[in-house]
Scaffold this active site. Sequence first.
Site, mmCIF file in Angstrom:
data_model
loop_
_atom_site.group_PDB
_atom_site.id
_atom_site.type_symbol
_atom_site.label_atom_id
_atom_site.label_comp_id
_atom_site.label_asym_id
_atom_site.label_seq_id
_atom_site.Cartn_x
_atom_site.Cartn_y
_atom_site.Cartn_z
ATOM 1 C CE LYS A 51 4.465 -0.770 -1.271
ATOM 2 N NZ LYS A 51 4.002 -1.952 -0.517
ATOM 3 C CB SER A 303 3.106 6.800 0.588
ATOM 4 O OG SER A 303 1.991 6.728 -0.269
#
Length: 403
Positions: A51, A303
């Site tokens: 992110k 992720s």
Amino acid sequence: MITLKDIELAHERVAKVVSKTPFSYAPKLSKTTGYEVYLKKENLQNTGSFKLRGAFNKIASLSNSERAKGVVAASAGNHAQGVALAAEYFGIPATIVMPETTPLTKVDGVKSYGAEVVLSGMNYDEAYAYAVEYAKKNNRFFVHPFADEQVIAGQGTIALEIFDKCEKPDAILVPVGGGGLISGIALAVKAISPETKVIGVAASGAPAMKLSFDAKTPIDTTSVRTIADGIAVRDTSPVTLEYILKFVDNIVLVDDEEIANAILYLLEKQKLVVEGAGAVSVAALIHNKISLPKGAKVVSLLSGGNIDVTMLSVIIEKGLLKSYRKMKLVVTLVDKPGSLMKLTEILKNAQANIVQIGYDRTSLDLKFGDAYVSIGLETKGKSHQEEIKKLLHTHGYRFEEEH
């Protein structure tokens, strides 16, 4: 709609703070699945998640006057840390609105970068509504976690790093929540290697994007419930859905049990700590949700790694029970001196290690003169557990196994 050039520009921008995370062949996972599997380890990224890429690219693209107002974001944790680090880099104030259920490790991670944290709502969508209103009232710039083209471009930089290490993979598996990550990656992939399949993996407890992909129109859900809090998004963004419908080949679902198995698999077999959202691509692999030719070259994107330690401990405990390395028994004993010693002697001879024990003589369903002994045992597999149960039966014990 952004282009590959926007992603290449984003890659130049984020290089200031983003680590080029490891990309490596996974021999054990390859043997298990029959594919040639590679892991892109964004769980080892600065802030512990991909992110940071999108958040930094967005804030870097703002004008000086826009940045000076300060930024606001809504996040379950990973986008929050990305925005907080980017704000710290540029020396601007940041307020992050997080759901009240956010794990403490993510709240503390955001605060460590100097951002203000406001807890509001029971899920991301409720926190998002509060954050948007907060930004308007305080005249601050709102940084969306996925429905923003500069954020999407930042996330797409992962694809450039994958192609630097792996020429023309057959498929790339990408976690899907709001869709910003897969939008950027899929656009870049199809621009560089159109024949490479991009397959999204969503949690069955947060299926909005899967439903929307299948119906080819935005579909919102009424609630979400999944251990993959990083992809627990209730509503579908038309912005990211447009990219997904154009560039993504398929989206599959995995449930919480499968996600937990993948977390434990990565911890044991790959020595990697990965959060629920980060493990869904591996969950899809080990639970046969992907249909590709044997030997296909597959990249699995991990992720993020910001898993709550409490959740990790529960997953480990349940994993030990499921794999027959631990068992829980409730044994009925005659409540008299020496009974417990006799039981533990039998377990000792069976080479079962006692790790927990409790003694209850007051339960209403007990006969007077009896007691329940709850025992947690470390065992050496299913056959060992069967031996222990057979031995207890041979000595006349009544017991129940807890699951």
